[in-house]
Motif scaffolding. Structure first.
Motif, PDB file in Angstrom:
ATOM      1  N   PRO A  34      40.229  41.080  37.749  1.00  0.00           N
ATOM      2  CA  PRO A  34      39.325  41.644  38.288  1.00  0.00           C
ATOM      3  C   PRO A  34      39.061  43.211  37.730  1.00  0.00           C
ATOM      4  CG  PRO A  34      41.450  41.623  39.635  1.00  0.00           C
ATOM      5  CD  PRO A  34      41.832  40.981  38.272  1.00  0.00           C
TER       6      PRO A  34
ATOM      7  N   THR B  63      43.565  36.050  31.163  1.00  0.00           N
ATOM      8  CA  THR B  63      44.581  35.904  32.462  1.00  0.00           C
ATOM      9  C   THR B  63      45.610  36.707  32.644  1.00  0.00           C
ATOM     10  OG1 THR B  63      45.523  33.840  31.480  1.00  0.00           O
ATOM     11  CG2 THR B  63      43.554  33.410  32.811  1.00  0.00           C
TER      12      THR B  63
ATOM     13  N   ASP C 247      55.444  38.249  27.606  1.00  0.00           N
ATOM     14  CA  ASP C 247      57.007  37.955  27.972  1.00  0.00           C
ATOM     15  C   ASP C 247      57.616  37.183  27.046  1.00  0.00           C
ATOM     16  OD1 ASP C 247      59.019  36.965  29.429  1.00  0.00           O
ATOM     17  OD2 ASP C 247      57.784  36.682  31.350  1.00  0.00           O
TER      18      ASP C 247
ATOM     19  N   ALA D 173      45.209  43.021  35.745  1.00  0.00           N
ATOM     20  CA  ALA D 173      44.128  43.912  35.713  1.00  0.00           C
ATOM     21  C   ALA D 173      44.504  45.053  34.784  1.00  0.00           C
ATOM     22  CB  ALA D 173      43.524  44.433  36.990  1.00  0.00           C
TER      23      ALA D 173
HETATM   24  N1  LIG Z   1      46.329  33.273  40.152  1.00  0.00           N
HETATM   25  C1  LIG Z   1      45.123  33.059  40.754  1.00  0.00           C
HETATM   26  O1  LIG Z   1      45.025  32.249  41.216  1.00  0.00           O
HETATM   27  C2  LIG Z   1      44.208  34.089  40.401  1.00  0.00           C
HETATM   28  C3  LIG Z   1      42.834  33.961  40.741  1.00  0.00           C
HETATM   29  C4  LIG Z   1      41.805  34.724  40.481  1.00  0.00           C
HETATM   30  C5  LIG Z   1      42.225  35.806  39.723  1.00  0.00           C
HETATM   31  N2  LIG Z   1      43.320  35.923  38.812  1.00  0.00           N
HETATM   32  C6  LIG Z   1      43.361  36.914  37.984  1.00  0.00           C
HETATM   33  O2  LIG Z   1      43.892  36.574  36.759  1.00  0.00           O
HETATM   34  C7  LIG Z   1      45.030  37.370  36.572  1.00  0.00           C
HETATM   35  C8  LIG Z   1      46.313  36.461  36.149  1.00  0.00           C
HETATM   36  O3  LIG Z   1      46.899  36.330  37.362  1.00  0.00           O
HETATM   37  P1  LIG Z   1      48.138  35.243  37.627  1.00  0.00           P
HETATM   38  O4  LIG Z   1      48.349  34.945  39.156  1.00  0.00           O
HETATM   39  O5  LIG Z   1      48.166  34.341  36.738  1.00  0.00           O
HETATM   40  O6  LIG Z   1      49.141  36.504  37.052  1.00  0.00           O
HETATM   41  P2  LIG Z   1      50.781  36.032  36.467  1.00  0.00           P
HETATM   42  O7  LIG Z   1      51.470  37.463  36.845  1.00  0.00           O
HETATM   43  O8  LIG Z   1      51.284  35.077  37.149  1.00  0.00           O
HETATM   44  O9  LIG Z   1      50.366  35.811  35.058  1.00  0.00           O
HETATM   45  C9  LIG Z   1      50.037  37.175  33.905  1.00  0.00           C
HETATM   46  C10 LIG Z   1      50.625  36.800  32.634  1.00  0.00           C
HETATM   47  O10 LIG Z   1      50.086  37.761  31.998  1.00  0.00           O
HETATM   48  C11 LIG Z   1      51.313  38.256  30.807  1.00  0.00           C
HETATM   49  N3  LIG Z   1      50.837  39.562  30.392  1.00  0.00           N
HETATM   50  C12 LIG Z   1      50.859  40.847  31.297  1.00  0.00           C
HETATM   51  N4  LIG Z   1      50.563  41.922  30.388  1.00  0.00           N
HETATM   52  C13 LIG Z   1      50.214  41.144  29.012  1.00  0.00           C
HETATM   53  C14 LIG Z   1      49.744  41.817  27.992  1.00  0.00           C
HETATM   54  N5  LIG Z   1      49.114  42.857  27.744  1.00  0.00           N
HETATM   55  N6  LIG Z   1      49.435  40.873  26.973  1.00  0.00           N
HETATM   56  C15 LIG Z   1      49.950  39.290  27.127  1.00  0.00           C
HETATM   57  N7  LIG Z   1      50.159  38.704  28.131  1.00  0.00           N
HETATM   58  C16 LIG Z   1      50.394  39.777  29.301  1.00  0.00           C
HETATM   59  C17 LIG Z   1      52.317  37.971  31.962  1.00  0.00           C
HETATM   60  O11 LIG Z   1      53.584  38.048  30.939  1.00  0.00           O
HETATM   61  C18 LIG Z   1      52.115  36.936  32.672  1.00  0.00           C
HETATM   62  O12 LIG Z   1      52.577  35.793  31.838  1.00  0.00           O
HETATM   63  C19 LIG Z   1      45.030  38.368  37.145  1.00  0.00           C
HETATM   64  O13 LIG Z   1      44.366  39.478  36.408  1.00  0.00           O
HETATM   65  C20 LIG Z   1      44.304  38.048  38.506  1.00  0.00           C
HETATM   66  O14 LIG Z   1      43.916  39.256  39.178  1.00  0.00           O
HETATM   67  C21 LIG Z   1      44.487  35.063  39.385  1.00  0.00           C
END
Ligand SMILES: NC(=O)c1ccc[n+]([C@@H]2O[C@H](COP(=O)([O-])OP(=O)(O)OC[C@H]3O[C@@H](n4cnc5c(N)ncnc54)[C@H](O)[C@@H]3O)[C@@H](O)[C@H]2O)c1
Length: 219
Positions: free
Chosen positions: A184, A158, A124, A161
């Motif tokens: 996940p 992070t 982003d 998926a």
């Molecule tokens: N937020 C939580 O509490 C939580 C808990 C458990 C698991 N997860 C897992 O962690 C991951 C992230 O969750 P989140 O809530 O932080 O999501 P989010 O949407 O807030 O953040 C994801 C980030 O990844 C970036 N992104 C997307 N595609 C990308 C790529 N190809 N290369 C580089 N950056 C990229 C996006 O720009 C964004 O900044 C997910 O897979 C989610 O299932 C999140």
């Protein structure tokens, strides 16, 4: 192959996962001013099998427990830290500076465990060149080149998926050997790369099941 995935450096993952639990417990005991600890007490407090605890400790400590006195807590903490490599700092990069990425980037505790997140990557453009927790967010396209040049061996995923395998492939191509995956999804990696999955759904499922059973039994 499946068997190999359960082993890390010749030690079972289950054993490896217990060692930080012992470490945390022993640090707590040290704070409470205890100087020695016995295997039966540790096993009882941590709800583990005593034989298992003895076996695990025998693997990490050279000194061994003394009859009646048990183990010296300070020595045991030091031996576990040495065994787990907490004193060698490994640099890590994070991919996906979203909600979870931000939390990890601002957490200061990882260095205690020998891991320092040095920078993050995101696709982003609005996040690129900003800082979170003092760590620079760089464009995803620069990941391979930078990680290679900096000889980074740990990658933290992070991203959502659907982007995780792509992030993983770039990390592996850059020479990363260990991946901490929060997405996940089951990642495909070559045999020399270790993936540690952090699946919160699994922990939550265990809590839900416990509550469900407790309700059924009227506990
Ligand atoms: N937020 C939580 O509490 C939580 C808990 C458990 C698991 N997860 C897992 O962690 C991951 C992230 O969750 P989140 O809530 O932080 O999501 P989010 O949407 O807030 O953040 C994801 C980030 O990844 C970036 N992104 C997307 N595609 C990308 C790529 N190809 N290369 C580089 N950056 C990229 C996006 O720009 C964004 O900044 C997910 O897979 C989610 O299932 C999140």
């Amino acid at each position: 192959m499946e068997e190999k995935r359960h082993m890390v450096g010749g030690i079972s993952r289950k054993t490896l996962e217990r060692l930080p639990v012992y470490h945390h417990y022993l640090e707590q005991k040290e704070k409470e001013k205890s100087e020695t600890i016995s295997a039966p007490l540790m096993a009882a407090d941590l709800k583990l099998n005593e034989v298992q605890v003895r076996k695990d400790l025998a693997m990490v400590t050279k000194t061994g427990g003394k009859p009646k006195m048990g183990y010296q807590i300070r020595e045991l903490i030091r031996d576990i830290e040495e065994f787990l490599g907490y004193h060698n700092t490994n640099q890590a990069v994070l991919v996906g500076a979203g909600s979870l990425g931000k939390a990890l980037l601002t957490y200061r505790g990882f260095e205690q465990y020998g891991v320092e997140i040095v920078m993050a990557f995101d696709s982003d453009g609005r996040k690129v060149n900003t800082k979170i927790g003092g760590k620079l967010i760089l464009p995803f396209v620069k990941l391979e080149n930078l990680c290679q040049r900096m000889n980074i061996h740990i990658g933290i995923i992070t991203v959502p998926a659907h982007s995780a395998q792509e992030a993983c492939d770039h990390l592996v191509a850059a020479g990363v050997k260990a991946i901490w995956n929060f997405a996940p999804i089951h990642l495909k990696v070559p045999g020399h790369v270790l993936v540690q999955n952090e699946n919160m759904a699994v922990s939550l499922a265990a809590l839900s099941k416990y509550l469900y059973e407790a309700e059924k039994e009227g506990r």
